[in-house]
Write a protein that holds these residues in place. Structure first.
Motif, PDB file in Angstrom:
ATOM      1  N   ALA A  82      -7.826  51.782  49.429  1.00  0.00           N
ATOM      2  CA  ALA A  82      -8.785  51.569  50.511  1.00  0.00           C
ATOM      3  C   ALA A  82      -8.179  52.125  51.795  1.00  0.00           C
ATOM      4  CB  ALA A  82      -9.108  50.087  50.663  1.00  0.00           C
ATOM      5  N   ALA A  83      -9.025  52.544  52.734  1.00  0.00           N
ATOM      6  CA  ALA A  83      -8.534  53.143  53.971  1.00  0.00           C
ATOM      7  C   ALA A  83      -9.351  52.654  55.158  1.00  0.00           C
ATOM      8  CB  ALA A  83      -8.600  54.666  53.875  1.00  0.00           C
ATOM      9  N   HIS A  84      -8.675  52.493  56.294  1.00  0.00           N
ATOM     10  CA  HIS A  84      -9.390  52.159  57.522  1.00  0.00           C
ATOM     11  C   HIS A  84      -8.729  52.869  58.704  1.00  0.00           C
ATOM     12  CE1 HIS A  84      -6.342  48.808  57.222  1.00  0.00           C
ATOM     13  NE2 HIS A  84      -6.112  49.210  58.468  1.00  0.00           N
ATOM     14  N   ARG A  85      -9.524  53.149  59.729  1.00  0.00           N
ATOM     15  CA  ARG A  85      -9.014  53.781  60.935  1.00  0.00           C
ATOM     16  C   ARG A  85      -8.095  52.818  61.684  1.00  0.00           C
ATOM     17  NH1 ARG A  85     -11.251  57.026  64.428  1.00  0.00           N
ATOM     18  NH2 ARG A  85      -9.304  56.526  65.498  1.00  0.00           N
ATOM     19  N   VAL A  86      -7.051  53.386  62.271  1.00  0.00           N
ATOM     20  CA  VAL A  86      -6.128  52.602  63.083  1.00  0.00           C
ATOM     21  C   VAL A  86      -5.947  53.287  64.433  1.00  0.00           C
ATOM     22  CG1 VAL A  86      -4.893  51.562  61.147  1.00  0.00           C
ATOM     23  CG2 VAL A  86      -4.135  53.786  62.019  1.00  0.00           C
ATOM     24  N   ASP A  87      -5.283  52.574  65.335  1.00  0.00           N
ATOM     25  CA  ASP A  87      -5.113  53.055  66.704  1.00  0.00           C
ATOM     26  C   ASP A  87      -4.273  54.336  66.751  1.00  0.00           C
ATOM     27  OD1 ASP A  87      -3.685  53.003  69.542  1.00  0.00           O
ATOM     28  OD2 ASP A  87      -5.477  51.736  69.666  1.00  0.00           O
ATOM     29  N   ARG A  88      -4.586  55.209  67.697  1.00  0.00           N
ATOM     30  CA  ARG A  88      -3.859  56.477  67.834  1.00  0.00           C
ATOM     31  C   ARG A  88      -2.420  56.292  68.286  1.00  0.00           C
ATOM     32  NH1 ARG A  88      -8.111  60.780  70.600  1.00  0.00           N
ATOM     33  NH2 ARG A  88      -9.844  60.424  69.168  1.00  0.00           N
ATOM     34  N   ARG A  89      -2.033  55.076  68.630  1.00  0.00           N
ATOM     35  CA  ARG A  89      -0.641  54.841  69.018  1.00  0.00           C
ATOM     36  C   ARG A  89       0.320  55.253  67.909  1.00  0.00           C
ATOM     37  NH1 ARG A  89       0.935  49.846  69.512  1.00  0.00           N
ATOM     38  NH2 ARG A  89       2.686  50.376  70.886  1.00  0.00           N
ATOM     39  N   VAL A  90      -0.135  55.174  66.657  1.00  0.00           N
ATOM     40  CA  VAL A  90       0.737  55.523  65.544  1.00  0.00           C
ATOM     41  C   VAL A  90       1.019  57.028  65.497  1.00  0.00           C
ATOM     42  CG1 VAL A  90      -0.988  55.964  63.735  1.00  0.00           C
ATOM     43  CG2 VAL A  90       1.203  54.925  63.131  1.00  0.00           C
ATOM     44  N   ASN A  91       0.273  57.808  66.273  1.00  0.00           N
ATOM     45  CA  ASN A  91       0.559  59.240  66.329  1.00  0.00           C
ATOM     46  C   ASN A  91       1.964  59.510  66.868  1.00  0.00           C
ATOM     47  OD1 ASN A  91      -2.025  59.593  65.432  1.00  0.00           O
ATOM     48  ND2 ASN A  91      -2.799  60.588  67.267  1.00  0.00           N
ATOM     49  N   SER A  92       2.505  58.569  67.610  1.00  0.00           N
ATOM     50  CA  SER A  92       3.872  58.694  68.109  1.00  0.00           C
ATOM     51  C   SER A  92       4.850  58.081  67.121  1.00  0.00           C
ATOM     52  CB  SER A  92       4.014  57.987  69.462  1.00  0.00           C
ATOM     53  OG  SER A  92       5.377  57.895  69.846  1.00  0.00           O
ATOM     54  N   ASN A  93       5.932  58.790  66.848  1.00  0.00           N
ATOM     55  CA  ASN A  93       6.935  58.243  65.933  1.00  0.00           C
ATOM     56  C   ASN A  93       7.865  57.250  66.623  1.00  0.00           C
ATOM     57  OD1 ASN A  93       8.593  59.886  67.480  1.00  0.00           O
ATOM     58  ND2 ASN A  93       8.987  61.366  65.847  1.00  0.00           N
ATOM     59  N   ARG A  94       7.598  56.944  67.883  1.00  0.00           N
ATOM     60  CA  ARG A  94       8.456  56.026  68.629  1.00  0.00           C
ATOM     61  C   ARG A  94       7.921  54.596  68.640  1.00  0.00           C
ATOM     62  NH1 ARG A  94       8.162  60.667  71.906  1.00  0.00           N
ATOM     63  NH2 ARG A  94      10.132  61.794  72.104  1.00  0.00           N
ATOM     64  N   VAL A  95       6.677  54.406  68.214  1.00  0.00           N
ATOM     65  CA  VAL A  95       6.090  53.066  68.292  1.00  0.00           C
ATOM     66  C   VAL A  95       6.310  52.309  66.987  1.00  0.00           C
ATOM     67  CG1 VAL A  95       4.373  53.780  69.977  1.00  0.00           C
ATOM     68  CG2 VAL A  95       3.817  53.862  67.544  1.00  0.00           C
ATOM     69  N   GLU A  96       6.254  50.991  67.063  1.00  0.00           N
ATOM     70  CA  GLU A  96       6.494  50.133  65.901  1.00  0.00           C
ATOM     71  C   GLU A  96       5.756  48.827  66.135  1.00  0.00           C
ATOM     72  OE1 GLU A  96       7.005  48.928  62.718  1.00  0.00           O
ATOM     73  OE2 GLU A  96       8.553  50.476  62.721  1.00  0.00           O
ATOM     74  N   GLY A  97       5.394  48.147  65.040  1.00  0.00           N
ATOM     75  CA  GLY A  97       4.775  46.832  65.169  1.00  0.00           C
ATOM     76  C   GLY A  97       3.584  46.661  64.259  1.00  0.00           C
ATOM     77  N   PRO A  98       3.247  45.407  63.913  1.00  0.00           N
ATOM     78  CA  PRO A  98       2.179  45.120  62.961  1.00  0.00           C
ATOM     79  C   PRO A  98       0.801  45.572  63.428  1.00  0.00           C
ATOM     80  CG  PRO A  98       2.913  43.112  64.020  1.00  0.00           C
ATOM     81  CD  PRO A  98       3.888  44.175  64.394  1.00  0.00           C
ATOM     82  N   GLU A  99       0.607  45.729  64.738  1.00  0.00           N
ATOM     83  CA  GLU A  99      -0.704  46.151  65.242  1.00  0.00           C
ATOM     84  C   GLU A  99      -1.051  47.574  64.793  1.00  0.00           C
ATOM     85  OE1 GLU A  99       2.382  47.210  68.305  1.00  0.00           O
ATOM     86  OE2 GLU A  99       1.937  45.476  67.042  1.00  0.00           O
ATOM     87  N   LEU A 100      -0.046  48.337  64.358  1.00  0.00           N
ATOM     88  CA  LEU A 100      -0.314  49.727  63.967  1.00  0.00           C
ATOM     89  C   LEU A 100      -1.180  49.821  62.720  1.00  0.00           C
ATOM     90  CD1 LEU A 100       3.187  51.385  64.536  1.00  0.00           C
ATOM     91  CD2 LEU A 100       1.208  51.323  66.074  1.00  0.00           C
ATOM     92  N   ILE A 101      -1.154  48.813  61.850  1.00  0.00           N
ATOM     93  CA  ILE A 101      -1.936  48.881  60.621  1.00  0.00           C
ATOM     94  C   ILE A 101      -3.259  48.122  60.723  1.00  0.00           C
ATOM     95  CG2 ILE A 101       0.143  49.178  59.221  1.00  0.00           C
ATOM     96  CD1 ILE A 101      -0.174  46.283  58.292  1.00  0.00           C
ATOM     97  N   GLU A 102      -3.549  47.550  61.913  1.00  0.00           N
ATOM     98  CA  GLU A 102      -4.776  46.781  62.082  1.00  0.00           C
ATOM     99  C   GLU A 102      -5.975  47.718  62.234  1.00  0.00           C
ATOM    100  OE1 GLU A 102      -5.169  43.515  61.867  1.00  0.00           O
ATOM    101  OE2 GLU A 102      -3.043  43.410  61.328  1.00  0.00           O
ATOM    102  N   PRO A 103      -7.117  47.370  61.613  1.00  0.00           N
ATOM    103  CA  PRO A 103      -8.319  48.216  61.739  1.00  0.00           C
ATOM    104  C   PRO A 103      -8.814  48.251  63.178  1.00  0.00           C
ATOM    105  CG  PRO A 103      -8.556  46.586  59.971  1.00  0.00           C
ATOM    106  CD  PRO A 103      -7.340  46.198  60.759  1.00  0.00           C
ATOM    107  N   ILE A 104      -9.449  49.360  63.547  1.00  0.00           N
ATOM    108  CA  ILE A 104     -10.110  49.454  64.858  1.00  0.00           C
ATOM    109  C   ILE A 104     -11.589  49.699  64.624  1.00  0.00           C
ATOM    110  CG2 ILE A 104      -8.068  50.299  66.044  1.00  0.00           C
ATOM    111  CD1 ILE A 104      -9.369  53.095  65.975  1.00  0.00           C
TER     112      ILE A 104
END
Length: 219
Positions: free
Chosen positions: A197-219
């Motif tokens: 299954a797939a869902h859209r996530v925030d563009r913050r993950v486009n950076s390899n410097r960010v981290e955290g559980p919010e990266l996999i949350e649906p938008i």
């Protein structure tokens, strides 16, 4: 293809799931933005049994004089893996399982902007990707490295990208590791419809410097 991953799976639970002896230097979990060249825990078949061990994501052929001597080989195409000089020996002799929670893929909108998606098993189970691995050494530097095998995307993911990583069902783990006879080549195919299954996530993950559980949350 597969260029980023997430892993929320506890190492001790994964060692039990795969009946593998864990090494002491496994990377920490959870991790929500695993990037190429970072350490990832994988499962290999050893003479003494299965081993849960850390490897660098980014396959280094033996002839590389340094880790940056050639292209960063994070993926290996299923269609040519048995023919490419970099991969053919590993494809026959050194296959591994790469258990993760999910991976990221990108589509593009009408303006060419990259839109990130998070892909995970529909049933919430660990996602086990097919990998190949290689020991590499030059001078005083030595690394154990791996690449993820990819294939043409199936109906479930082709609307996002034309490639997907090969994922393995539990009954196929032993065959991919070479424990259950031949036939690993037949496993290099897209996931059955409904497995992922797939869902859209925030563009913050486009950076390899960010981290955290919010990266996999649906938008």
């Amino acid at each position: 293809m597969c260029g980023r991953m997430a892993n929320t799976l506890p190492p001790d639970a994964m060692a039990r799931l795969f009946d593998a002896a864990p090494d002491n230097d496994l990377p920490p979990a959870p991790r929500f933005n695993i990037c190429p060249t970072q350490s990832v825990a994988v499962v290999t078949a050893e003479a003494t049994g299965r081993r849960y061990r850390a490897m660098r994501w980014g396959f280094l052929p033996t002839w590389y004089k340094s880790p940056t001597d050639g292209p960063l080989l994070i993926n290996a195409r299923a269609e040519t893996i048995a023919e490419k000089p970099a991969f053919r020996a590993a494809c026959r002799e050194r296959r591994c399982l790469v258990p993760v929670s999910g991976f990221y893929e990108w589509s593009k909108d009408a303006d060419g902007n990259r839109l990130p998606w998070y892909v995970r098993p529909a049933d919430g189970a660990p996602l086990v990707l097919a990998g190949i691995w290689q020991d590499w050494a030059a001078g005083n530097e030595a690394l154990t490295t791996f690449a993820i095998v990819t294939c043409a995307a199936g109906a479930g993911l082709s609307h996002i990208h034309h490639r997907e990583p090969v994922s393995l069902a539990p009954e196929d783990w032993g065959k991919w590791l070479g424990e259950a006879g031949k036939g690993a080549a037949l496993l290099m195919r897209s996931a059955p419809e409904g497995r992922l299954a797939a869902h859209r996530v925030d563009r913050r993950v486009n950076s390899n410097r960010v981290e955290g559980p919010e990266l996999i949350e649906p938008i």
